[in-house]
Design an enzyme around this catalytic site. Structure first.
Site, PDB file in Angstrom:
ATOM      1  N   ASP A  28      51.412  19.810 102.411  1.00 24.19           N
ATOM      2  CA  ASP A  28      51.566  20.454 101.100  1.00 24.19           C
ATOM      3  C   ASP A  28      50.591  21.626 101.041  1.00 24.19           C
ATOM      4  O   ASP A  28      49.414  21.482 101.416  1.00 24.19           O
ATOM      5  CB  ASP A  28      51.265  19.436  99.978  1.00 24.19           C
ATOM      6  CG  ASP A  28      51.676  19.955  98.614  1.00 24.19           C
ATOM      7  OD1 ASP A  28      51.215  21.053  98.215  1.00 24.19           O
ATOM      8  OD2 ASP A  28      52.455  19.278  97.924  1.00 24.19           O
ATOM      9  N   ILE A  29      51.074  22.772 100.601  1.00 20.65           N
ATOM     10  CA  ILE A  29      50.259  23.987 100.575  1.00 20.65           C
ATOM     11  C   ILE A  29      49.052  23.812  99.643  1.00 20.65           C
ATOM     12  O   ILE A  29      48.009  24.420  99.841  1.00 20.65           O
ATOM     13  CB  ILE A  29      51.125  25.204 100.157  1.00 20.65           C
ATOM     14  CG1 ILE A  29      50.553  26.495 100.699  1.00 20.65           C
ATOM     15  CG2 ILE A  29      51.349  25.263  98.667  1.00 20.65           C
ATOM     16  CD1 ILE A  29      51.565  27.640 100.672  1.00 20.65           C
ATOM     17  N   ASN A  84      58.258  12.757  92.558  1.00 20.61           N
ATOM     18  CA  ASN A  84      58.520  13.228  91.206  1.00 20.61           C
ATOM     19  C   ASN A  84      60.013  13.521  91.118  1.00 20.61           C
ATOM     20  O   ASN A  84      60.513  14.375  91.851  1.00 20.61           O
ATOM     21  CB  ASN A  84      57.706  14.486  90.906  1.00 20.61           C
ATOM     22  CG  ASN A  84      56.203  14.234  90.991  1.00 20.61           C
ATOM     23  OD1 ASN A  84      55.727  13.168  90.604  1.00 20.61           O
ATOM     24  ND2 ASN A  84      55.460  15.196  91.502  1.00 20.61           N
ATOM     25  N   GLN A  91      58.597  17.318  88.743  1.00 16.22           N
ATOM     26  CA  GLN A  91      59.206  17.914  89.943  1.00 16.22           C
ATOM     27  C   GLN A  91      59.307  19.424  89.762  1.00 16.22           C
ATOM     28  O   GLN A  91      59.851  19.900  88.763  1.00 16.22           O
ATOM     29  CB  GLN A  91      60.600  17.314  90.199  1.00 16.22           C
ATOM     30  CG  GLN A  91      61.216  17.818  91.500  1.00 16.22           C
ATOM     31  CD  GLN A  91      62.539  17.135  91.856  1.00 16.22           C
ATOM     32  OE1 GLN A  91      63.087  16.365  91.054  1.00 16.22           O
ATOM     33  NE2 GLN A  91      63.049  17.416  93.033  1.00 16.22           N
ATOM     34  N   HIS A  97      61.588  15.310  97.933  1.00 17.12           N
ATOM     35  CA  HIS A  97      60.463  15.170  98.862  1.00 17.12           C
ATOM     36  C   HIS A  97      59.555  14.046  98.407  1.00 17.12           C
ATOM     37  O   HIS A  97      59.402  13.806  97.207  1.00 17.12           O
ATOM     38  CB  HIS A  97      59.673  16.484  98.978  1.00 17.12           C
ATOM     39  CG  HIS A  97      59.252  17.039  97.659  1.00 17.12           C
ATOM     40  ND1 HIS A  97      60.102  17.751  96.832  1.00 17.12           N
ATOM     41  CD2 HIS A  97      58.075  16.953  96.991  1.00 17.12           C
ATOM     42  CE1 HIS A  97      59.466  18.093  95.725  1.00 17.12           C
ATOM     43  NE2 HIS A  97      58.233  17.608  95.799  1.00 17.12           N
TER      44      HIS A  97
END
Ligand code: AMP
Ligand code: ZN
Length: 133
Positions: A28-29, A84, A91, A97
């Site tokens: 995740d960024i 989510n 989300q 995801h």
């Protein structure tokens, strides 16, 4: 094409940690904790309500594999694994995801679940709603 489909197609770079024919996982960024990873089906599916059983199997197998990988490589045995589903649930990217979030001794992710006193009348009503044919 959605953001995650672009990542799957290598149009946008990502830090991939796991890939097979059906599933991709990348960092995740915005790392909640070190190693926070997203695991997603390569097929565009918006959320868990749209998920078919076969893809679900591939996805859950990959979640287990990714968790195991992170556990071994980052030396952690505690995780929050969450999804989510829908905007009200938070989300923001509408390509299904699963977040795999390691917990480390010195770097804690807080998952806010409030503790309420049990309301048995409400529990009974909700239970009835769910199980009634
Ligand atoms: P959610 O809010 O559950 O839909 O999660 C979407 C996640 O995607 C967020 O945690 C973002 O930090 C993450 N994200 C957004 N853009 C990227 C990107 N380009 N590469 C990796 N993760 C991303
Ligand atoms: Zn997509």
């Amino acid at each position: 094409m959605c953001l995650f489909c672009k990542i799957i197609n290598n149009e946008i770079p990502s830090f991939k940690v796991f890939e097979n024919k059906y599933v991709l996982a990348f960092l995740d960024i915005s790392q909640e904790t070190t190693g926070h990873t997203l695991v997603l089906p390569k097929k565009h599916i918006s959320n868990i309500l749209e998920l078919d059983v076969e893809t679900g199997h591939h996805l859950s197998d990959a979640v287990i594999e990714v968790t195991d990988l992170l556990s071994k490589k980052l030396k952690c045995n505690n995780f929050n694994i969450l999804n989510n589903c829908g905007e009200l649930a938070g989300q923001t990217v509408h390509h299904l995801h699963i977040h795999v979030i390691p917990q480390h001794e010195n770097e804690h992710f807080t998952f806010n679940h409030n503790s309420h006193d049990p309301d048995f009348k409400k529990l009974e009503l909700t239970h009835k709603k769910i199980i009634d044919k």
